[in-house]
Design a protein around this motif. Sequence first.
Motif, short mmCIF file in Angstrom:
data_model
loop_
_atom_site.label_atom_id
_atom_site.label_comp_id
_atom_site.label_asym_id
_atom_site.label_seq_id
_atom_site.Cartn_x
_atom_site.Cartn_y
_atom_site.Cartn_z
N VAL A 90 0.65 -1.23 0.02
CA VAL A 90 0.06 0.10 -0.09
C VAL A 90 0.85 1.25 0.00
O VAL A 90 0.55 2.28 -0.59
CB VAL A 90 -1.17 0.03 1.21
CG1 VAL A 90 -1.67 1.50 1.32
CG2 VAL A 90 -1.75 -1.25 1.05
N ASP A 91 1.90 1.12 0.44
CA ASP A 91 2.86 2.45 0.76
C ASP A 91 4.05 2.42 -0.04
O ASP A 91 5.00 3.21 0.42
CB ASP A 91 3.43 2.59 2.31
CG ASP A 91 4.06 1.48 2.79
OD1 ASP A 91 3.87 0.34 1.98
OD2 ASP A 91 4.52 1.62 4.01
N MET A 92 4.14 1.64 -1.08
CA MET A 92 5.03 1.52 -1.99
C MET A 92 5.56 3.17 -2.59
O MET A 92 4.69 3.78 -2.91
CB MET A 92 5.20 0.41 -3.06
CG MET A 92 4.10 0.44 -4.15
SD MET A 92 3.91 -1.13 -4.81
CE MET A 92 3.18 -0.62 -6.02
N ASP A 93 6.73 3.16 -2.79
CA ASP A 93 7.39 4.42 -3.45
C ASP A 93 7.12 4.55 -4.89
O ASP A 93 6.77 3.26 -5.54
CB ASP A 93 8.51 4.81 -2.83
CG ASP A 93 9.60 4.05 -3.32
OD1 ASP A 93 9.50 3.13 -4.21
OD2 ASP A 93 10.87 4.05 -2.50
N LYS A 129 9.34 0.09 -11.09
CA LYS A 129 10.02 -1.07 -11.11
C LYS A 129 9.10 -2.10 -11.43
O LYS A 129 9.18 -2.80 -12.40
CB LYS A 129 10.97 -1.33 -10.01
CG LYS A 129 11.76 -2.70 -10.00
CD LYS A 129 12.50 -2.89 -8.80
CE LYS A 129 12.90 -4.17 -8.81
NZ LYS A 129 14.22 -4.19 -9.69
N VAL A 130 8.12 -2.26 -10.74
CA VAL A 130 7.01 -3.37 -10.86
C VAL A 130 6.27 -3.20 -12.03
O VAL A 130 6.00 -4.29 -12.90
CB VAL A 130 6.13 -3.29 -9.78
CG1 VAL A 130 4.97 -4.24 -9.87
CG2 VAL A 130 6.73 -3.68 -8.38
N PHE A 131 5.97 -2.05 -12.40
CA PHE A 131 5.06 -1.75 -13.66
C PHE A 131 5.86 -2.16 -14.75
O PHE A 131 5.38 -2.54 -16.00
CB PHE A 131 4.66 -0.38 -13.71
CG PHE A 131 3.83 0.17 -15.07
CD1 PHE A 131 2.42 -0.45 -14.86
CD2 PHE A 131 4.49 0.63 -16.16
CE1 PHE A 131 1.63 -0.11 -15.95
CE2 PHE A 131 3.63 0.83 -17.21
CZ PHE A 131 2.30 0.67 -17.24
N HIS A 132 7.14 -1.78 -15.00
CA HIS A 132 7.81 -2.08 -16.25
C HIS A 132 8.56 -3.58 -16.09
O HIS A 132 8.72 -4.12 -17.35
CB HIS A 132 8.94 -0.87 -16.19
CG HIS A 132 8.64 0.36 -16.70
ND1 HIS A 132 8.44 1.25 -15.72
CD2 HIS A 132 8.20 0.88 -18.04
CE1 HIS A 132 7.77 2.37 -16.45
NE2 HIS A 132 7.70 2.13 -17.81
N GLU A 133 8.78 -4.06 -15.24
CA GLU A 133 9.34 -5.51 -15.12
C GLU A 133 8.60 -6.53 -14.71
O GLU A 133 8.84 -7.62 -15.41
CB GLU A 133 10.29 -5.49 -14.08
CG GLU A 133 11.57 -4.49 -14.17
CD GLU A 133 12.66 -4.38 -13.09
OE1 GLU A 133 12.64 -5.52 -12.34
OE2 GLU A 133 13.44 -3.39 -13.12
N ALA A 134 7.60 -6.19 -14.15
CA ALA A 134 6.67 -7.47 -13.88
C ALA A 134 5.13 -7.45 -14.42
O ALA A 134 4.52 -8.55 -14.93
CB ALA A 134 6.40 -7.56 -12.12
N VAL A 135 4.62 -6.26 -14.65
CA VAL A 135 3.29 -6.09 -15.06
C VAL A 135 3.20 -6.82 -16.35
O VAL A 135 2.35 -7.55 -16.65
CB VAL A 135 2.66 -4.70 -14.76
CG1 VAL A 135 1.23 -4.58 -15.72
CG2 VAL A 135 2.61 -4.36 -13.40
N PRO A 136 3.95 -6.55 -17.33
CA PRO A 136 4.00 -6.98 -18.87
C PRO A 136 4.17 -8.70 -18.73
O PRO A 136 3.23 -9.07 -19.31
CB PRO A 136 5.16 -6.35 -19.44
CG PRO A 136 5.52 -5.33 -18.95
CD PRO A 136 5.12 -5.68 -17.31
#
Length: 76
Positions: free
Chosen positions: A37-40, A46-53
């Motif tokens: 909930v409190d990620m910067d 990082k998560v959006f570009h590396e994991a979400v795809p």
Amino acid sequence: EIDRWAKDLYSGDPGFYKEKVAPLIKQLDSYLPLVTVDMDDATVDKVFHEAVPGWFEIRFRISDLRKDFLEDALFR
């Protein structure tokens, strides 16, 4: 869809799952602890570009892995 490779008695392929699918899932799941909930902003990026795809296109990635796996098995 993912569990089919590991558990389906008729269309599954446990060897493929163990060799190709499980490592992909492990890699993508390694990002889960970062999602809080409190990620910067940097973590979000990082998560959006590396994991979400990878999560979003998991079916397509597994299909590509399957194609490569079968080609290797048939043409080695």
